[in-house]
Design an enzyme around this catalytic site. Structure first.
Site, PDB file in Angstrom:
ATOM      1  N   GLY A 177       0.807  -1.222   0.000  1.00 55.88           N
ATOM      2  CA  GLY A 177       0.000   0.000   0.000  1.00 55.88           C
ATOM      3  C   GLY A 177       0.837   1.267   0.000  1.00 55.88           C
ATOM      4  O   GLY A 177       0.322   2.365   0.123  1.00 55.88           O
ATOM      5  N   CYS A 178       2.149   1.110  -0.141  1.00 56.84           N
ATOM      6  CA  CYS A 178       3.002   2.296  -0.208  1.00 56.84           C
ATOM      7  C   CYS A 178       3.636   2.347  -1.596  1.00 56.84           C
ATOM      8  O   CYS A 178       4.007   1.316  -2.138  1.00 56.84           O
ATOM      9  CB  CYS A 178       4.127   2.229   0.820  1.00 56.84           C
ATOM     10  SG  CYS A 178       3.590   1.753   2.452  1.00 56.84           S
TER      11      CYS A 178
END
Lengths: 405, 145
Positions: free
Chosen positions: B50-51
Site C-alpha cells: 500500500g506504499c
C-alpha cells in the site's frame, strides 16, 4: 488560429489553487481535464434527454437513442471507420481490450498458441493477453525495446515468424512517450496474415487516427484521456472480425430473441453492448472528440511539441537528471529521475508546490523493470498547458531536488 | 515517556515552522534517526503493502514492549515511519492499540492521511497496530497458562 488563452478559458478546473498555489496540471496522460462544453453536455442529458435508449417508443427515448447513435457515427468518422457499427462503446480502453481478448482472442487461441505484445505495454494491453496465454498454455511473446525506448523491429520480424494469433501494440507509450511505427508494424503482421490490435489510449488526444490508413484490425481508446468523461471509450473492429466474434457479455440489449432454451443475438454493434450503456459519457465523448476536431490535431501537435521541447531543454539543465524514453518520435510525455531521489519524494514535494505529476510505475511495471528503477516522475502535457507552467514546474523540481539531495 | 508525551513533543517540534517546506525538511531530518531494520529482515516478507515507496518494518517483543525497526527507499517515507517508530517503539501493545493519532492533524500531516494517499501512512499505522495486537494476544495467552 490557435488561441491558448481561449482554450484555457474553457477548462474551469485549471483555474484553481491547491495549497494556495495556482494549479499546474501535468498529469494529462492519466486523465485530462474537461472543457465546459462536456460538463454542459452531460448536464443537458440529465436535464432534458434522460431515458433508456434503444427500447422506448416514447419521445425521450427516441431522442436519446438518436443522440447516442449520432455519437457512434461521429466517433466512426473521427477515426475514419468504414461503418458506424464497427464502433463498440465500452467503459474505456481497458474494457475494449478485454472484449477483444475474450471474444476475438478465444476464437483464435488453441493450446500452445502465442500472442505478441511489446515491452512497453500498459498493464491494460498486457495482462488480458497474458491471462489468455495462461488459459491456453500458450506463449506471450514480447517485442523488445532499446535504451531509448524504441521498438526493435528486427526482433519484431523474427517474433512474427512464430505466427502469433494476434499482435497487440500500443500506439504511444504512456510511461515513455514513444510513438511506435504502428503502420509499419501492422503491415509486417498482415504480410503474415496476423491481425493487429492497437491500444490508442495515449494517442487519440494528440494525433489523428485513420483506422483505414493504419489498416489495424482493432483500435481501442478511452474518452477521459482525450478531454472526455470517465466511463466511456470504444473498440473499433473491422466488420469481418466483429461479425465472426462471439458476444463477450450477455444480458439485455444484446439479444434478438430469448426463450428458456436458447437465445439469438442482436446484430452489430449491439451484440457487444450488453446492458444499459453509460449514455451521458458516450455523449460527452462525442463532444470531446468535436472539441479536438475543432481545435485541430495539427494545432494540438504543434503546441504540444513546443511544450515537450521546451520542457526537455529546461529540465536537461538540472544536474543528475535522467530521462526515460528518448525516442525521436515522442508524445508530450517526460519520464525522469534526478540522481538517487525517489520519485515518490519528488512527487510529494511537487504536489505541495501545486504541481500535479504522476509518480510510480505508471501501470507499466515491466517497463520500470527494464530500466531497473522503482518508477519515474512523469510530466505529461495537454493542449491547455503553457510554457509559463513549465517554468514553474522546472523551478519546483530544482527546489525539491535541492531539499532531497 | 508515554505515547501522548511523545506526540506532544513531536507537535512542538513541528509547531516551530509555519512553512510546509520546513516541516518536510524536519521530516526528512527525522528520517535520518530511524532505527534501521536489520539487513536480514529487509525482505519481501517485511514489506508493507500500500506504499508507493518500499517500507520494511520489523517488530520484536521484549520485556512486555514492542520494539520496531524499519527502512524505506524514499526519504519522506523514512521520515514518516521514523516519526511513528519514535512514538510506538518501546511501548506496551495495549498502549499502542489505544493510542489516538489526532496529533498528526496538528503537525500538518493531515493531508497525508487520506486512505488514497500513496505514501502508505495508514498502512504503516495499521501494520504497527497489527503487530501490537499479535504480541498482546500472545502475552495474554501465555499469562493464562
Amino acid at each position: 488560429m490557435f488561441d491558448l488563452e481561449a482554450i484555457r478559458e474553457q477548462f474551469p478546473a485549471l483555474h484553481q489553487k491547491v495549497y494556495n498555489k495556482p494549479l499546474v496540471y501535468f498529469d494529462n496522460a492519466a486523465t485530462t481535464h474537461k472543457p465546459l462544453a462536456i460538463i454542459e453536455r452531460i448536464s443537458h442529458y440529465y436535464r432534458c434527454e434522460n431515458s433508456n435508449i434503444h427500447r422506448g417508443v416514447h419521445y425521450l427515448s427516441q431522442q436519446a437513442t438518436e443522440a447516442f447513435e449520432e455519437a457512434r457515427r461521429f466517433a466512426a468518422s473521427m477515426i475514419n471507420a468504414v461503418k458506424a457499427h464497427e464502433i463498440i462503446f465500452t467503459k474505456g480502453a481497458t474494457e475494449a481490450i478485454n472484449l477483444a481478448a475474450h471474444s476475438f482472442g478465444r476464437m483464435r487461441m488453441k493450446p500452445g498458441s502465442s500472442i505478441l505484445v511489446t515491452a512497453m505495454e500498459h498493464h491494460s494491453n498486457l495482462v488480458p493477453w497474458q491471462q489468455l496465454c495462461l488459459e491456453y498454455n500458450g506463449k506471450l511473446l514480447v517485442t523488445p525495446m532499446d535504451e531509448l525506448g524504441q521498438i526493435d523491429l528486427q526482433a519484431y520480424t523474427q517474433l512474427l515468424d512464430q505466427q502469433p494469433v494476434i499482435v497487440a501494440i500500443t500506439h504511444t507509450s504512456n510511461a515513455l512517450g514513444t510513438i511506435n511505427p504502428v503502420k509499419t508494424m501492422i503491415r509486417m503482421a498482415h504480410d503474415r496474415n496476423i491481425p493487429v490490435l492497437v491500444d490508442g489510449a495515449q494517442a487519440i488526444a494528440h494525433t489523428e487516427i485513420d483506422v483505414q490508413d493504419l489498416d489495424c484490425d482493432f483500435f481501442a481508446f478511452s474518452a477521459h484521456k482525450a478531454y472526455g468523461p470517465m466511463g466511456a471509450g470504444l473498440l473499433y473492429g473491422k466488420e469481418k472480425w466483429l461479425e465472426a466474434m462471439p458476444p463477450y457479455q450477455f444480458g439485455g440489449e444484446m439479444v434478438d430473441s430469448v426463450s428458456f432454451d436458447k437465445t439469438t443475438f442482436n446484430v452489430l454493434p449491439f451484440k457487444f453492448e450488453a446492458g444499459t450503456p453509460n449514455v451521458e459519457a458516450v455523449l460527452g465523448m462525442e463532444t470531446a472528440l468535436r472539441f479536438i476536431r475543432n481545435t485541430g490535431y495539427e494545432a494540438i501537435a504543434t503546441h504540444e511539441k513546443e511544450l515537450l521541447d521546451y520542457a526537455t531543454a529546461q529540465l536537461s539543465q538540472i544536474p543528475g537528471i535522467r530521462f526515460f524514453g528518448q525516442a525521436p518520435e515522442k508524445a508530450s510525455v517526460i519520464s525522469f529521475l534526478i540522481g538517487d531521489v525517489h520519485p515518490f519524494d519528488l512527487g510529494t514535494l511537487l504536489d505541495k508546490m501545486g504541481i500535479a505529476v504522476r509518480t510510480g510505475h505508471h501501470c507499466a511495471q515491466t517497463v520500470m523493470d527494464f530500466f531497473n528503477i522503482p518508477g519515474t516522475v512523469r510530466a505529461s502535457f495537454a493542449v491547455y498547458n503553457t510554457t509559463h507552467e513549465i517554468d514553474t514546474f522546472v523551478a519546483a523540481v530544482k527546489k525539491a531536488a535541492l531539499m532531497l539531495s | 515517556m508515554t505515547i501522548t508525551d511523545i506526540q506532544n513533543k513531536i507537535s512542538e517540534e513541528f509547531a516551530v515552522f509555519d512553512d510546509w517546506i520546513d516541516k518536510y525538511n524536519l521530516l526528512v531530518e527525522m528520517g535520518k534517526d530511524l532505527p534501521l531494520i536489520d539487513a536480514r529482515y529487509k525482505t519481501n516478507n517485511h514489506l508493507i503493502s500500500g506504499c508507493q515507496s518500499k517500507v520494511w518494518l520489523h517488530a520484536a517483543y521484549e520485556d512486555g514492549k514492542v520494539i520496531f525497526t524499519a527502512d524505506s527507499d524514499a526519504v519522506i517515507t523514512r521520515g514518516i515511519i521514523s516519526l511513528l517508530i519514535r512514538m510506538y517503539s518501546g511501548q506496551k501493545p495495549e498502549d499502542i492499540l489505544n493510542s489516538d493519532l489526532s496529533f498528526l492533524d496538528d503537525i500538518g500531516l493531515k493531508d497525508q492521511l487520506s486512505p488514497n494517499r500513496s505514501n502508505g501512512l495508514l498502512s504503516m499505522i495499521k501494520q504497527m497496530k497489527l503487530y501490537a495486537q499479535v504480541f498482546k494476544l500472545k502475552s495474554d495467552t501465555e499469562s493464562n497458562h
